[in-house]
Design an enzyme around this catalytic site. Structure first.
Site, PDB file in Angstrom:
ATOM      1  N   LYS A  84       1.964   3.656 -11.006  1.00  0.00           N
ATOM      2  CA  LYS A  84       0.741   2.878 -10.787  1.00  0.00           C
ATOM      3  C   LYS A  84       0.389   2.022 -11.994  1.00  0.00           C
ATOM      4  CE  LYS A  84       0.099   4.186  -6.574  1.00  0.00           C
ATOM      5  NZ  LYS A  84       0.250   3.219  -5.475  1.00  0.00           N
ATOM      6  N   ASN A 141       0.798  -1.220   0.000  1.00  0.00           N
ATOM      7  CA  ASN A 141       0.000   0.000   0.000  1.00  0.00           C
ATOM      8  C   ASN A 141       0.837   1.279   0.000  1.00  0.00           C
ATOM      9  OD1 ASN A 141      -2.504   1.729   0.716  1.00  0.00           O
ATOM     10  ND2 ASN A 141      -1.103   2.106   2.431  1.00  0.00           N
ATOM     11  N   ILE A 199     -10.108   9.528  -2.674  1.00  0.00           N
ATOM     12  CA  ILE A 199     -10.389   9.012  -1.338  1.00  0.00           C
ATOM     13  C   ILE A 199     -10.045  10.096  -0.316  1.00  0.00           C
ATOM     14  CG2 ILE A 199      -9.896   7.170   0.320  1.00  0.00           C
ATOM     15  CD1 ILE A 199     -11.149   6.161  -2.297  1.00  0.00           C
ATOM     16  N   SER A 211      -4.059   2.644  -8.866  1.00  0.00           N
ATOM     17  CA  SER A 211      -4.824   3.888  -8.822  1.00  0.00           C
ATOM     18  C   SER A 211      -5.525   4.051 -10.161  1.00  0.00           C
ATOM     19  CB  SER A 211      -3.905   5.085  -8.569  1.00  0.00           C
ATOM     20  OG  SER A 211      -4.595   6.314  -8.782  1.00  0.00           O
ATOM     21  N   TYR A 255       3.756   9.502 -10.900  1.00  0.00           N
ATOM     22  CA  TYR A 255       2.783   8.702 -10.148  1.00  0.00           C
ATOM     23  C   TYR A 255       2.001   7.784 -11.089  1.00  0.00           C
ATOM     24  CZ  TYR A 255      -0.958   7.688  -6.786  1.00  0.00           C
ATOM     25  OH  TYR A 255      -1.846   7.060  -5.952  1.00  0.00           O
ATOM     26  N   ALA A 256       1.562   8.322 -12.234  1.00  0.00           N
ATOM     27  CA  ALA A 256       0.811   7.516 -13.198  1.00  0.00           C
ATOM     28  C   ALA A 256       1.652   6.365 -13.719  1.00  0.00           C
ATOM     29  CB  ALA A 256       0.326   8.400 -14.353  1.00  0.00           C
ATOM     30  N   ALA A 257       2.927   6.641 -14.012  1.00  0.00           N
ATOM     31  CA  ALA A 257       3.809   5.580 -14.506  1.00  0.00           C
ATOM     32  C   ALA A 257       4.009   4.497 -13.443  1.00  0.00           C
ATOM     33  CB  ALA A 257       5.155   6.175 -14.918  1.00  0.00           C
TER      34      ALA A 257
END
Length: 244
Positions: free
Chosen positions: A156, A87, A185, A139, A152-154
């Site tokens: 995830k 996580n 969230i 995500s 972050y996108a890469a």
């Protein structure tokens, strides 16, 4: 979906989604080893409430060179884990043409490389015992992308590829691997967003609310339990319908 007698390792368990997952597992009878950069302020209180079923290990998940040894020690201490939840994650947002290599690499180290190292180390014991459930935190950003979050996108998106590949490798040994892809969230990060921007976010969500950490924890509990024993290699979005 009881977890009596099961042992779980949850990274990033000091707050937010990770804390909710650890607390959910404890409520369902599991022994939990939490991990994070530092112990939460309320650790002693949580340990007393858990009656000895909550342990803690502080570690810098960005220091991947030392991480494997730490995880090997925890596996030995616990006698192996039945459940792993990868996580822990960070953000270092910036537009791509302004982003430094360190900003890009640090996010990949914590979000993706550390997840691989932990899953590989814990998974070896699961494969030997022919049982286990690994849940990786992806995500919706890893599926759809987002401006200002290329790192972050890469990371995830990498989690999704890692999950599907590991699921194919481990299935013959009865080890299941799935990913959860949260949307917006309630967290420290969303709390810092100005109210008008938060309202616009909620307008994009068909269920008209931000998700709660407990919403994600319920899904993770399902994937950790025997109730999902025929599910592996899946990426399940939990986003209030935002990307229907």
């Amino acid at each position: 979906m009881r977890l009596d007698g099961k042992k779980a390792l949850v990274t990033g368990a000091s707050r937010g989604i990770g804390k909710a997952i650890a607390d959910m597992f404890l409520a369902q009878g599991a022994g939990v080893w939490g991990m994070g950069t530092k112990a939460p302020d309320d650790l002693k209180e949580r340990q007393e409430k858990a009656a000895g079923r909550l342990q803690w290990a502080s570690a810098d998940l960005g220091n991947v060179g030392e991480l494997e040894g730490i995880i090997e020690g925890l596996v030995k201490e616990a006698g192996g884990f039945d459940i792993l939840v990868n996580n822990a994650g960070i953000t270092r947002d910036n537009l791509s043409f302004r982003m430094s290599l360190d900003e890009f690499q640090n996010v990949l180290d914590v979000n993706l490389t550390a997840s691989f190292v932990v899953a590989r180390t814990v998974g070896r014991d699961m494969i030997r015992k022919r049982e286990g459930s690994i849940i990786n935190m992806a995500s919706v950003i890893g599926i759809h992308g987002n401006g200002g979050q290329i790192n972050y996108a890469a990371s995830k998106a990498g989690i999704i590829g890692l999950t599907k590949s590991l699921a194919k490798e481990a299935a013959a040994r009865n080890v299941r691997v799935n990913a959860v892809a949260p949307g917006f969230i309630v967290s420290d990060m969303t709390a810092a967003i100005p109210a008008p921007a938060r309202e616009k976010m909620v307008e994009q969500i068909p269920l008209k609310r931000l998700g709660q950490p407990e919403d994600v924890a319920e899904l993770v509990l399902f994937l950790a339990s025997h109730a999902s024993s025929y599910i592996t290699g899946q990426v399940i979005a939990i986003d209030g319908g935002m990307f229907i």
